[in-house]
Design an enzyme around this catalytic site. Sequence first.
Site: not given
Ligand code: PGA
Length: 257
Positions: A6-8, A99, A101, A171, A177, A219, A240
């Site tokens: 997931n590149w966001k 997600h 976010e 998640e 993160g 993470s 991520g």
């Molecule tokens: P992260 O993000 O691996 O940077 O913790 C995962 C995600 O939000 O899908």
Amino acid sequence: MLIVANWKMHKTINETRDFINNFYENFKNKEEFAKKNKIILCVPFICIDEALKQIRNKNIDNLFIAAQNCYFEKEGAFTGEISAYMLKKTGIKYVILGHSERRLLFSETDEIINKKVLSCLKEDLSVILCIGENLEQKNKRLTEEILSNQLIKALKGVSKYDLDKIIVAYEPVWAIGTKKSASCLEISKIARYIKEEISSFYGKDKNLVKIIKVLYGGSVNTENANKILKAENLDGILVGKASLNYEDFLKIIYCAK
Ligand code: PGA
């Protein structure tokens, strides 16, 4: 195993092309790996076309491109939005929905997520449905209740025959993160809970436990991927930050051997 990047909101079109080229140079001749595992890159909307072009040119088996969101209406006066219908027409097969976010920063409710899920299924797109509890909920031991509630609402109106198009990504918000992933034991327990809980929504159909796929995200990195991928009941990971660098991402996916 299913390994999802997931590149966001990272990478331009040129950076997407460079990533896939570098990835490919190090990945070719890995037919054995590609036979057993599937890789999905969830890229920003504007990079989808370039990413698809790159993988088509290279014939990389089992590498797919996905979007990170969509809107539930097919078309209309919805400035700035992209529909499942439009995504389907690009040639992609997967979309991330729900997600944390999106839930937190863009006020997406379970009801909105449900509409998005249904709009993707209507277009025959598979959904990577993210669910997870926050730290306060975890500390209050509400994890299962929260996950169940998110699942019931997100899957409202979804036929059991469409469940093979739903991949649930567990998640935990406190792990995203933060460099603090859930433990293997927690992950395998929750993965099993999710499979059984969904099957209970559909009359405890035992076959569904086998059909439902559960990923873990939060993470995951080059240090812990090996361990996490060994968690029982788990079908893959969602990565991520550590998926942004092709060398790190390759290290992670080879843990899936
Ligand atoms: P992260 O993000 O691996 O940077 O913790 C995962 C995600 O939000 O899908």
